[in-house]
Each structure stands twice: as structure tokens, then as C-alpha cells.
Design a protein around this motif. Structure first.
Motif, PDB file in Angstrom:
ATOM      1  N   ASP A  20      80.735  91.576 127.439  1.00 10.44           N
ATOM      2  CA  ASP A  20      81.221  90.419 126.693  1.00 10.44           C
ATOM      3  C   ASP A  20      81.035  90.561 125.190  1.00 10.44           C
ATOM      4  O   ASP A  20      81.154  89.598 124.448  1.00 10.44           O
ATOM      5  CB  ASP A  20      80.561  89.123 127.186  1.00 10.44           C
ATOM      6  CG  ASP A  20      79.058  89.242 127.318  1.00 10.44           C
ATOM      7  OD1 ASP A  20      78.487  90.179 126.721  1.00 10.44           O
ATOM      8  OD2 ASP A  20      78.459  88.415 128.020  1.00 10.44           O
ATOM      9  N   TYR A  21      80.718  91.792 124.751  1.00  7.21           N
ATOM     10  CA  TYR A  21      80.634  92.026 123.304  1.00  7.21           C
ATOM     11  C   TYR A  21      81.353  93.321 122.980  1.00  7.21           C
ATOM     12  O   TYR A  21      80.955  94.399 123.421  1.00  7.21           O
ATOM     13  CB  TYR A  21      79.181  92.105 122.837  1.00  7.21           C
ATOM     14  CG  TYR A  21      79.071  92.403 121.352  1.00  7.21           C
ATOM     15  CD1 TYR A  21      79.404  91.424 120.415  1.00  7.21           C
ATOM     16  CD2 TYR A  21      78.684  93.659 120.885  1.00  7.21           C
ATOM     17  CE1 TYR A  21      79.338  91.687 119.055  1.00  7.21           C
ATOM     18  CE2 TYR A  21      78.612  93.926 119.533  1.00  7.21           C
ATOM     19  CZ  TYR A  21      78.937  92.941 118.618  1.00  7.21           C
ATOM     20  OH  TYR A  21      78.886  93.208 117.278  1.00  7.21           O
ATOM     21  N   TRP A  39      86.099 102.013 124.690  1.00  5.38           N
ATOM     22  CA  TRP A  39      87.000 101.300 123.776  1.00  5.38           C
ATOM     23  C   TRP A  39      87.987 100.457 124.567  1.00  5.38           C
ATOM     24  O   TRP A  39      88.458 100.871 125.634  1.00  5.38           O
ATOM     25  CB  TRP A  39      87.799 102.285 122.930  1.00  5.38           C
ATOM     26  CG  TRP A  39      87.026 102.969 121.842  1.00  5.38           C
ATOM     27  CD1 TRP A  39      86.164 104.024 121.978  1.00  5.38           C
ATOM     28  CD2 TRP A  39      87.059 102.663 120.449  1.00  5.38           C
ATOM     29  NE1 TRP A  39      85.666 104.384 120.763  1.00  5.38           N
ATOM     30  CE2 TRP A  39      86.196 103.578 119.794  1.00  5.38           C
ATOM     31  CE3 TRP A  39      87.744 101.725 119.686  1.00  5.38           C
ATOM     32  CZ2 TRP A  39      85.997 103.570 118.420  1.00  5.38           C
ATOM     33  CZ3 TRP A  39      87.552 101.702 118.310  1.00  5.38           C
ATOM     34  CH2 TRP A  39      86.691 102.617 117.690  1.00  5.38           C
ATOM     35  N   LYS A  40      88.339  99.310 124.020  1.00  6.31           N
ATOM     36  CA  LYS A  40      89.350  98.434 124.602  1.00  6.31           C
ATOM     37  C   LYS A  40      90.571  98.403 123.697  1.00  6.31           C
ATOM     38  O   LYS A  40      90.453  98.283 122.476  1.00  6.31           O
ATOM     39  CB  LYS A  40      88.769  97.022 124.782  1.00  6.31           C
ATOM     40  CG  LYS A  40      89.755  96.029 125.368  1.00  6.31           C
ATOM     41  CD  LYS A  40      89.065  94.739 125.815  1.00  6.31           C
ATOM     42  CE  LYS A  40      88.562  93.920 124.658  1.00  6.31           C
ATOM     43  NZ  LYS A  40      88.118  92.572 125.096  1.00  6.31           N
ATOM     44  N   VAL A 216      82.765  94.434 134.096  1.00  8.21           N
ATOM     45  CA  VAL A 216      83.894  93.508 133.955  1.00  8.21           C
ATOM     46  C   VAL A 216      84.263  93.491 132.472  1.00  8.21           C
ATOM     47  O   VAL A 216      83.576  92.882 131.663  1.00  8.21           O
ATOM     48  CB  VAL A 216      83.534  92.095 134.440  1.00  8.21           C
ATOM     49  CG1 VAL A 216      84.683  91.124 134.179  1.00  8.21           C
ATOM     50  CG2 VAL A 216      83.186  92.115 135.928  1.00  8.21           C
ATOM     51  N   PRO A 217      85.349  94.190 132.082  1.00  6.32           N
ATOM     52  CA  PRO A 217      85.707  94.267 130.654  1.00  6.32           C
ATOM     53  C   PRO A 217      86.333  92.988 130.126  1.00  6.32           C
ATOM     54  O   PRO A 217      86.252  92.692 128.942  1.00  6.32           O
ATOM     55  CB  PRO A 217      86.693  95.430 130.603  1.00  6.32           C
ATOM     56  CG  PRO A 217      87.315  95.449 131.958  1.00  6.32           C
ATOM     57  CD  PRO A 217      86.244  94.999 132.913  1.00  6.32           C
ATOM     58  N   GLU A 218      86.988  92.257 130.993  1.00  6.42           N
ATOM     59  CA  GLU A 218      87.583  90.961 130.681  1.00  6.42           C
ATOM     60  C   GLU A 218      87.634  90.164 131.975  1.00  6.42           C
ATOM     61  O   GLU A 218      87.720  90.755 133.062  1.00  6.42           O
ATOM     62  CB  GLU A 218      89.012  91.109 130.124  1.00  6.42           C
ATOM     63  CG  GLU A 218      89.101  91.520 128.678  1.00  6.42           C
ATOM     64  CD  GLU A 218      90.528  91.427 128.138  1.00  6.42           C
ATOM     65  OE1 GLU A 218      91.428  91.024 128.912  1.00  6.42           O
ATOM     66  OE2 GLU A 218      90.722  91.752 126.962  1.00  6.42           O
ATOM     67  N   VAL A 237      78.169 101.807 124.240  1.00  3.98           N
ATOM     68  CA  VAL A 237      78.686 101.315 122.967  1.00  3.98           C
ATOM     69  C   VAL A 237      80.126 100.882 123.222  1.00  3.98           C
ATOM     70  O   VAL A 237      80.974 101.702 123.578  1.00  3.98           O
ATOM     71  CB  VAL A 237      78.628 102.397 121.868  1.00  3.98           C
ATOM     72  CG1 VAL A 237      79.243 101.881 120.580  1.00  3.98           C
ATOM     73  CG2 VAL A 237      77.184 102.835 121.651  1.00  3.98           C
ATOM     74  N   THR A 238      80.390  99.590 123.081  1.00  3.34           N
ATOM     75  CA  THR A 238      81.698  99.033 123.444  1.00  3.34           C
ATOM     76  C   THR A 238      82.413  98.549 122.184  1.00  3.34           C
ATOM     77  O   THR A 238      81.895  97.722 121.452  1.00  3.34           O
ATOM     78  CB  THR A 238      81.550  97.893 124.454  1.00  3.34           C
ATOM     79  OG1 THR A 238      80.606  96.932 123.965  1.00  3.34           O
ATOM     80  CG2 THR A 238      81.034  98.429 125.784  1.00  3.34           C
TER      81      THR A 238
END
Length: 244
Positions: A20-21, A39-40, A216-218, A237-238
Motif C-alpha cells: 500500500d505504499y 515497479w507499478k 496485493v499490489p492493488e 522496494v516498491t
């Protein structure tokens, strides 16, 4: 017991940690062996303007876009592939369009210049794409939007181990949807990490043991990352690729 069995067990979606960050980074921080960067990329209409992304693609990638039937699929592909190049550019110190790829037997892309030791993998589902990066160790990532897949029991019996298929068949409809996506993302991440691909999933793995971690990325999505050894999800590291 295979690494995939150990990873999944009776994992429930509620036990999968959310990411969530996501922080935006003009330049990626250093990536050392043992670390994991995720990475998103937004590939939907809120993503980067397509006009500035087209020139970054290779001829192979442009030809692939031309074969896609629907505009939204073409837009997602362009944003994902150009986004991947922009991300890799920050680590390699070269222009995005100058990055060359080679491709494994099952089509897994790898850097043409291997001197950096950088390993990566790209996945996309819906309007979301993820890129996992590692140094010195192959990595695989898969992300799926959680949605009905039709006869998930039949798919599980064809694709998963008998134990996994039985667990999915015995689950309630709501739990079945979750268990199916947990197992599917784990399988995809595993065969992408070692380069086998789904068609050769029953062939001996190139690596004896792969650790698989879910996140859960989103909301509404689940992702899995596979590598020989992984840090806990909380230590990843996101980052998110800016649409500007």
C-alpha cells in the motif's frame, strides 16, 4: 514437496500482504544482490500519453502492437513495454530505446548486454503492469485481476498438481476464486523465473528451488514473485512509474 507446494499451503487471500505504499522515483535507488525492486505501471487511460511512448519501442514490439485487435489492448501493451524500457533505463544509464533484448526458448525477454547482472520480468493484467528487478538471480512475476475464470476446477485439474486441484475443488465458491488465483500466479511466476513457460511446466525446472511470495499490489489484484531466495514482502522496494 515442491517449492510451489511449500509456498502455497492453505494460503488465503486475507493472509497475503498488501503493498500500500508506492513511491515515485526519478532515478531508482541502488539494487544489490538479495534485494527486490517492484515497479507499478498504469497501462490504462490514466497512464502516460501514447504519443511520447511509441518512439521508445523496438521494431519487434511495434509489430506486436499492430497485431492486437482492440485499441485498449494496444494502449496497454505500449504503456507496459515503453514503461519497462524507461524503468530499465534508470538502472542501466542508457536511453530507453537503445536497450536491446534477447529472448529465451519460451519467449522470456532478457537483456542483450548482460554485464550489469540485472534481471527483470514484466507482467500485466487489466490496467496494471508490474516489473520485478533483481541482480544476479533470475526472477519471475505474475499479476492477475481477481475475476471469474469459468470452470476453475477443470482448469485447476489441467494446470495444477492433484493436491492443489483437490483443494480448489473442495473450496467454497468465494474461497475457490481466491485459491485459484493464488495458485495461478504462483505457477506463472515460477515458470517465468526459470524460463520454461507454461507449455513446459511439467519439464524439470532449471533451478532446484524457487521461493514464491505473494502480495496485493492493488485492491482486486494479486501478484506473485519467484526467485531462488526472496526478502520478505515488507522489505521490497516498491515504486511507481510516473505518467508525466
Amino acid at each position: 514437496m515442491t517449492p510451489l507446494h511449500r509456498s502455497l499451503g492453505c494460503l488465503s487471500l486475507e493472509a497475503v500482504p498488501p503493498v500500500d505504499y508506492w513511491h515515485s522515483a526519478a532515478h531508482p535507488p541502488g539494487l544489490s544482490p538479495g534485494g527486490l525492486h517492484l515497479w507499478k505501471i498504469c497501462t490504462g487511460c490514466e497512464g502516460a500519453p501514447l504519443a511520447q511512448l511509441w518512439p521508445l519501442l523496438s521494431q519487434r514490439e511495434s509489430e506486436r502492437v499492430a497485431k492486437l485487435r482492440f485499441d485498449r489492448h494496444r494502449a496497454r501493451y505500449v504503456r507496459a513495454q515503453a514503461g519497462l524500457r524507461m524503468i530499465l533505463s534508470g538502472y542501466l544509464g542508457v536511453e530507453p530505446e537503445a536497450i536491446g533484448f534477447q529472448y529465451g526458448k519460451a519467449g522470456k525477454p532478457l537483456l542483450e548486454d548482460t554485464a550489469s547482472g540485472l534481471e527483470f520480468n514484466l507482467t500485466n493484467s487489466g490496467d496494471l503492469a508490474l516489473v520485478a528487478l533483481s541482480v544476479g538471480a533470475p526472477v519471475g512475476v505474475d499479476c492477475e485481476q481477481i475475476r471469474d475464470r469459468g470452470d476453475m476446477v477443470a482448469i485447476a485439474e489441467r494446470m495444477f498438481t492433484p493436491e492443489q486441484a483437490a483443494r480448489i475443488a473442495a473450496a467454497t465458491p468465494e474461497d475457490r476464486l481466491q485459491q485459484f488465483h493464488i495458485a495461478w500466479t504462483a505457477l506463472e511466476a515460477q515458470v517465468k523465473a526459470d524460463g520454461r513457460g507454461l507449455l513446459d511446466r511439467h519439464q524439470p525446472a532449471a533451478q532446484d528451488a524457487l521461493q514464491i511470495e505473494h502480495c496485493v499490489p492493488e485492491p482486486g489484484f494479486i501478484a506473485a514473485v519467484a526467485r531462488g531466495r526472496l526478502p520478505p514482502v515488507g522489505e521490497w522496494v516498491t515504486m511507481t512509474l510516473s505518467a508525466d
